[in-house]
Design an enzyme around this catalytic site. Structure first.
Site, short mmCIF file in Angstrom:
data_model
loop_
_atom_site.label_atom_id
_atom_site.label_comp_id
_atom_site.label_asym_id
_atom_site.label_seq_id
_atom_site.Cartn_x
_atom_site.Cartn_y
_atom_site.Cartn_z
N GLU A 111 -37.46 30.91 -7.46
CA GLU A 111 -38.09 31.62 -6.33
C GLU A 111 -38.06 30.75 -5.07
O GLU A 111 -37.74 31.23 -3.98
CB GLU A 111 -39.54 31.95 -6.72
N GLY A 171 -47.63 38.46 -8.26
CA GLY A 171 -48.67 38.41 -7.23
C GLY A 171 -49.77 39.42 -7.51
O GLY A 171 -49.88 39.98 -8.61
N HIS A 219 -39.03 29.91 -13.25
CA HIS A 219 -38.99 31.14 -12.44
C HIS A 219 -39.44 30.82 -11.02
O HIS A 219 -38.81 31.23 -10.04
CB HIS A 219 -39.93 32.18 -13.09
N ASN A 220 -40.53 30.06 -10.88
CA ASN A 220 -41.04 29.71 -9.54
C ASN A 220 -40.07 28.79 -8.80
O ASN A 220 -39.93 28.88 -7.58
CB ASN A 220 -42.41 29.05 -9.65
N SER A 274 -46.19 36.82 -13.37
CA SER A 274 -45.55 36.85 -12.06
C SER A 274 -45.62 38.23 -11.44
O SER A 274 -45.54 39.24 -12.14
CB SER A 274 -44.08 36.42 -12.15
N LYS A 309 -42.18 30.19 -16.76
CA LYS A 309 -42.77 30.63 -15.48
C LYS A 309 -42.57 29.58 -14.41
O LYS A 309 -42.31 29.89 -13.24
CB LYS A 309 -44.27 30.92 -15.68
#
Length: 488
Positions: free
Chosen positions: A195, A136, A191-192, A134, A188
């Site tokens: 987000e 970007g 996590h997204n 993570s 992950k």
């Protein structure tokens, strides 16, 4: 002599994320081989390596040369599109790999695909890691948050690389061994999902301040910059302030007002909500953010609905609310508190989903460590995560962040402002589904008794599903209709 000329690690898949991660690894002193099916991408990466400090990057132009250019036990990272392309890439490389070599998939992959690949790799004597990355493009180059799961031996083989390459915070690098199987990819994914919730809540704060408070983009830039110096300090709040400052190069005003109000997505938010449903974990804030992305895609339908309902007599409140007797300073402070309280609920939902999956799969996830590795490098990085880390250190079995003593105090202190913001938005006809979902989650979770007794009675009436009583043990069924008619 031979091994001195070989690369320590390899990376295949040289879109911008792959190039940046490869250059980050090389910059930290680890010689790396790179490969891409489109050879121009290899040349592009080598040009960047030369321009960015003569970094130790070796370009390879065939799967065989790529694999054979690596020191044993070989470790190679693949950053290609999730799904079939990953399987095709693994097949191309594994032909030349030996037992003990390792493949690390750094894409946003569905965790069960990773578990299948771990099993397939084991049959060939290969090790496998599914690693969430993570941050970007910028994070990949300067320090991402890394979430590797799968073979611990595979992790141990490259731990020194990952710890140097990851974002660095005061309590260590933003990487840890997550657990077995597809745990890295699952973490992950969640996590997204968090987000998604974060971004939705920030957009609602913007909507209320702009359309109820009548604030200009210039004022909004200052407000978000100020918030970023306090309890809301985070990457997303910081970039939001920057967005409001950018002028439109094709005309007057700020660029943000010229952007079409349709939000794209890649699927991890949907997976998060699906998993929450599968595991019977309430995640209404994350679900609301996903619904809003779907509704944003219905631009033509929304424009038509606005026209039809206006003709039907619906008065437009949005855009006119700002001219009323609103105390702007009070509104800004209320929205700040509402955003913070809503975020606590969104993170609580994400952590509860991780806990449920960890129990189901026996992953033994360390929630304090997850919060710690999200403090730097990643999209949801925030000062607030240090408080979450400490909450789980105080109580590793914490049922919910909402009942951590520190967060509980903060929720209670902010609930009046939170309710004012949601009430004001509802009165003005401005949708705040994320904040409303968070508040409803809080109000439902904190109540010792809910109206679920009535729902269970209805289920028993039409489906004989039985019910439990609060005053005695056992399962009961009542002939509700017969008794109701008798009493009539």
């Amino acid at each position: 002599m031979e091994s001195a000329a070989l690369s320590r690690i390899g990376l295949a898949g040289l879109a911008v994320m792959g190039q940046n991660l490869a250059l980050n690894i090389a910059e930290k002193g680890f010689p790396i081989s790179v490969y891409n099916r489109t050879t121009s991408k290899v040349d592009e990466t080598l040009d960047r390596a030369a321009a960015e400090g003569n970094l130790p990057v070796s370009g390879q132009y065939s799967p065989r040369d790529f694999v054979l250019s690596l020191q044993r036990p070989r470790s190679l990272i693949i950053l290609v599109k999730a799904g079939a392309p990953v399987d095709q890439t693994i097949a191309a490389f594994s032909e030349y790999m030996e037992p003990g070599d390792c493949i690390i998939d750094g894409g946003n992959e569905w965790y069960q695909n990773t578990e299948r690949r771990i099993s397939e790799a084991e049959q060939k004597g290969l090790l496998y890691l599914g690693m969430g990355v993570s941050g970007g493009e910028e994070g990949a180059r300067n320090g991402p948050s890394l979430m590797p799961g799968g073979s611990f031996q595979a992790y141990d083989n490259i731990r020194d690389i990952l710890e140097k390459v990851a974002a660095q915070v005061e309590d260590g690098p933003c990487v840890t061994y997550i657990g077995e199987g597809g745990s890295g990819n699952f973490v992950k994914m969640v996590h997204n999902g968090i987000e998604y919730g974060d971004m939705q809540l920030i957009s609602e704060a913007y909507d209320v301040l702009k359309n109820v408070g009548g604030l200009s983009n210039e004022e909004l830039a200052e407000i978000f910059a100020e918030w970023n110096r306090g309890e809301l300090e985070s990457f997303l709040v910081e970039i939001t302030s920057d967005i409001f400052r950018v002028r439109d190069e094709f005309g007057g005003g700020e660029l943000v007002d010229k952007i079409l109000d349709k939000t794209g997505m890649k699927g991890t938010g949907k997976w998060t909500v699906q998993q929450a449903a599968e595991l019977s974990v309430a995640a209404p804030t994350i679900a609301a953010s996903l619904d809003c992305r779907y509704l944003s895609g219905l631009k033509d339908e929304r424009e038509n609905a606005a026209r039809v309902l206006r003709e039907a007599g619906l008065e437009e409140e949005i855009g006119t609310a700002g001219s009323g007797g609103i105390d702007k300073k009070r509104l800004v402070d209320d929205v700040r508190q509402a955003l913070y309280a809503s975020k606590i609920c969104s993170y609580a939902q994400g952590m509860n989903l991780l806990r449920a999956k960890s129990l189901e799969k026996s992953w033994d996830l360390n929630f304090g460590e997850l919060a710690r590795i999200w403090k730097g490098g990643c999209i949801i990085r925030a000062v607030f995560l240090d408080r979450i880390k400490k909450a789980y250190q105080r109580n590793p079995d914490l049922a919910s962040l909402v009942v951590d003593p520190e967060f509980a105090k903060e929720m209670v202190q902010r609930q009046a402002a939170w309710r004012r913001v949601v009430g004001l938005a509802v009165s003005a006809g401005i949708s705040t589904p994320g904040m409303c979902a968070s508040l409803a989650y809080f109000d439902t979770y904190r109540r010792a008794r809910l109206p679920a007794n009535l729902v269970q009675a209805q289920r028993d009436l039409f489906g004989a599903h039985t019910y439990e009583r609060i005053d005695r043990s056992g399962a009961y069924h009542t002939e509700w209709t017969k008794l109701a008619r008798k009493s009539n």
